[in-house]
Design a protein around this motif. Structure first.
Motif, PDB file in Angstrom:
ATOM      1  N   GLY A  13       9.345  -7.953   0.871  1.00  0.00           N
ATOM      2  CA  GLY A  13       8.125  -7.201   1.103  1.00  0.00           C
ATOM      3  C   GLY A  13       7.104  -7.512   0.036  1.00  0.00           C
ATOM      4  N   GLU A  41       7.151 -11.756  -4.207  1.00  0.00           N
ATOM      5  CA  GLU A  41       8.398 -11.252  -3.635  1.00  0.00           C
ATOM      6  C   GLU A  41       9.224 -10.538  -4.706  1.00  0.00           C
ATOM      7  N   GLU A  44       7.839  -7.107  -5.775  1.00  0.00           N
ATOM      8  CA  GLU A  44       8.112  -6.060  -4.805  1.00  0.00           C
ATOM      9  C   GLU A  44       9.575  -5.635  -4.850  1.00  0.00           C
ATOM     10  N   TYR A  48      11.008  -1.739  -5.626  1.00  0.00           N
ATOM     11  CA  TYR A  48      12.008  -1.056  -4.801  1.00  0.00           C
ATOM     12  C   TYR A  48      13.267  -0.730  -5.615  1.00  0.00           C
ATOM     13  N   LYS A 159       7.310  -2.382   4.880  1.00  0.00           N
ATOM     14  CA  LYS A 159       8.073  -2.587   3.650  1.00  0.00           C
ATOM     15  C   LYS A 159       7.803  -1.492   2.621  1.00  0.00           C
ATOM     16  N   LYS A 162       9.844   1.707   2.935  1.00  0.00           N
ATOM     17  CA  LYS A 162      11.166   1.668   2.298  1.00  0.00           C
ATOM     18  C   LYS A 162      11.076   2.017   0.813  1.00  0.00           C
ATOM     19  N   GLU A 249      15.382   3.118   6.643  1.00  0.00           N
ATOM     20  CA  GLU A 249      15.123   1.812   6.042  1.00  0.00           C
ATOM     21  C   GLU A 249      15.623   0.683   6.947  1.00  0.00           C
ATOM     22  N   ASP A 253      13.275  -2.300   8.749  1.00  0.00           N
ATOM     23  CA  ASP A 253      13.551  -3.736   8.733  1.00  0.00           C
ATOM     24  C   ASP A 253      13.328  -4.349  10.116  1.00  0.00           C
ATOM     25  N   ALA A 256       9.645  -4.664  10.562  1.00  0.00           N
ATOM     26  CA  ALA A 256       9.157  -5.776   9.734  1.00  0.00           C
ATOM     27  C   ALA A 256       9.423  -7.111  10.420  1.00  0.00           C
TER      28      ALA A 256
END
Length: 263
Positions: A13, A41, A44, A48, A159, A162, A249, A253, A256
């Motif tokens: 994400g 990437e 992110e 998370y 994303k 999440k 979550e 996905d 996404a």
């Protein structure tokens, strides 16, 4: 280059804070290199993982004999370290390297915490470290900001849901374990509001029937969880909440993946 960007979004994400918004007084890149994508990437992923780690620590503090959550904490920290290494291997930016040094130090301090019995004082430190990691990742991400297309923004939104679910659960655990600072309460409320904005964006998108059904299931679960989170302290059901967050979550996905195929 679009294929590279899609790959990064699918794996980790991209932060709407750091990558999708225009940064004042800082020109945005006209195009991205493969290295830029790897860094975005990784930032992110760090955002998370920072929230997930603090949430897991508070769960471990609540249930200190839970070996599964303790193992998950070490696994999460290992993933954090790998993402820091990715950025270090790619970036040539001096400010980014300075931030990385500080984040690497925080990672080592977290490792020290995980090797000891969870306590109230260490839980507070973990909350602080999670915010340090978040701020560092956001700062690095701003250096590599990039404006997305409308469809890419939808992918980003799914994303960020999440990330916010982990952040919300972190503060839910913190408040119910007695860390009732006004700042924690505000962060919980702000995170809920942000998630609701992303969900409104997702709900405003015209999905095909099969994907719309998945979105509806997320809406239903989130509606119930939101009531629990805002119920003023009546319920403390972390296991049930964690299960529902995992469910949402997983569905995010799927959304996404749908958006990635439309790019």
């Amino acid at each position: 280059m679009k294929k590279i960007l899609v790959s990064a979004l699918l794996v980790g994400g991209i932060s709407l804070y750091a990558a999708a918004q225009k940064i004042p007084d800082q020109p945005q890149k006209s195009e991205m290199t493969r290295g830029d994508v790897k860094i975005i990437e990784a930032t992110e992923n760090i955002r998370y993982l920072s929230q997930k780690m603090a949430k897991e620590y508070l769960f471990w503090y609540t249930y200190p004999n839970n070996a599964k959550i303790k193992k998950s904490l070490f696994d999460t920290l290992k993933k954090l370290g790998k993402n820091l290494q990715v950025i270090a291997a790619v970036t040539k930016d001096a400010d980014t390297n300075n931030i990385l040094e500080f984040l690497a130090y925080s990672k080592e301090e977290i490792l020290t915490l995980l090797k000891k019995k969870p306590t109230s004082e260490r839980a507070v430190l973990m909350l602080d470290y999670s915010e340090t990691l978040l701020e560092g990742a956001d700062s690095i991400g701003r250096t590599y900001a990039y404006r997305f297309s409308p469809e890419e923004e939808m992918l980003v939104a799914s994303k960020n849901v999440k990330y916010l679910l982990e952040r919300i659960t972190k503060y839910y655990m913190a408040l119910y374990k007695g860390f009732n600072s006004e700042n924690n309460k505000k962060n919980l409320d702000d995170s809920i509001q942000s998630l609701m904005q992303y969900m409104a964006k997702i709900n405003g998108y015209r999905y095909p029937a099969k994907i719309a059904d998945i979105r509806a299931k997320v809406d239903l679960v989130w509606y119930k969880d939101k009531e629990i989170l805002r119920n003023g302290g009546e319920y403390f059901i972390p296991n049930l909440l964690f299960d529902s967050v995992l469910f949402m979550e997983e569905k995010m996905d799927i959304l996404a993946l749908y958006h990635s195929k439309n790019l």
